[in-house]
Write a protein that holds these residues in place. Structure first.
Motif, mmCIF file in Angstrom:
data_model
loop_
_atom_site.group_PDB
_atom_site.id
_atom_site.type_symbol
_atom_site.label_atom_id
_atom_site.label_comp_id
_atom_site.label_asym_id
_atom_site.label_seq_id
_atom_site.Cartn_x
_atom_site.Cartn_y
_atom_site.Cartn_z
ATOM 1 N N VAL A 1 1.047 -1.379 -0.016
ATOM 2 C CA VAL A 1 -0.138 0.111 -0.039
ATOM 3 C C VAL A 1 0.768 1.156 0.017
ATOM 4 N N THR A 2 0.460 2.459 -0.393
ATOM 5 C CA THR A 2 1.115 3.717 -0.617
ATOM 6 C C THR A 2 0.363 4.525 0.343
ATOM 7 N N ILE A 3 0.743 5.361 1.200
ATOM 8 C CA ILE A 3 0.096 6.041 1.942
ATOM 9 C C ILE A 3 -0.221 7.281 1.275
ATOM 10 N N SER B 1 4.867 6.915 1.055
ATOM 11 C CA SER B 1 5.576 5.842 1.680
ATOM 12 C C SER B 1 4.836 4.611 1.074
ATOM 13 N N SER B 2 5.469 3.550 0.615
ATOM 14 C CA SER B 2 4.776 2.097 0.523
ATOM 15 C C SER B 2 5.437 1.125 1.237
ATOM 16 N N VAL B 3 4.604 0.330 1.952
ATOM 17 C CA VAL B 3 4.553 -0.634 2.705
ATOM 18 C C VAL B 3 3.943 -2.011 2.667
ATOM 19 N N PRO B 4 4.266 -3.048 3.076
ATOM 20 C CA PRO B 4 3.348 -4.159 2.916
ATOM 21 C C PRO B 4 2.506 -4.193 4.252
ATOM 22 N N LEU B 5 1.229 -4.335 4.005
ATOM 23 C CA LEU B 5 0.209 -3.973 4.983
ATOM 24 C C LEU B 5 -0.938 -5.094 4.922
ATOM 25 N N VAL B 6 -1.332 -5.706 6.021
ATOM 26 C CA VAL B 6 -2.357 -6.536 5.754
ATOM 27 C C VAL B 6 -3.661 -5.849 6.635
ATOM 28 N N THR B 7 -5.033 -5.864 5.913
ATOM 29 C CA THR B 7 -5.783 -5.072 6.362
ATOM 30 C C THR B 7 -7.062 -6.107 6.289
#
Length: 83
Positions: free
Chosen positions: A16-18, A60-66
């Motif tokens: 995901v990208t903020i 910022s791009s990070v691997p996120l579980v939602t």
């Protein structure tokens, strides 16, 4: 007689990208790259996760579980962040 098959969790980290940094109410807007979708993250599995995400600047791009909250709307809970 058939037996019920247990549901398989489909939760996995997505990049995901903020889009908008977390606001004063704890809402964070992210863009899910692989789904071409925007999500509004409004709940967090832990204070540590919320604090970490609060520090990330836009872009910022990070691997996120939602996971979705409820059955309507575009509200999501962040459950984990992988680095």
């Amino acid at each position: 007689m058939s037996q019920a098959i247990p549901a398989v969790s489909r939760q996995h980290a997505q990049t995901v990208t903020i889009e908008r940094e977390m606001n004063q109410y704890g809402a964070l807007t992210v863009y899910v790259d692989e789904e071409n979708a925007t999500r509004h993250v409004v709940e967090y599995a832990s204070e540590e996760l919320e604090s970490t995400l609060r520090e990330l600047p836009s872009g910022s791009s990070v691997p996120l579980v939602t996971e979705p909250i409820g059955t309507r709307g575009n509200a999501w809970r962040a459950t984990s962040l992988t680095r």
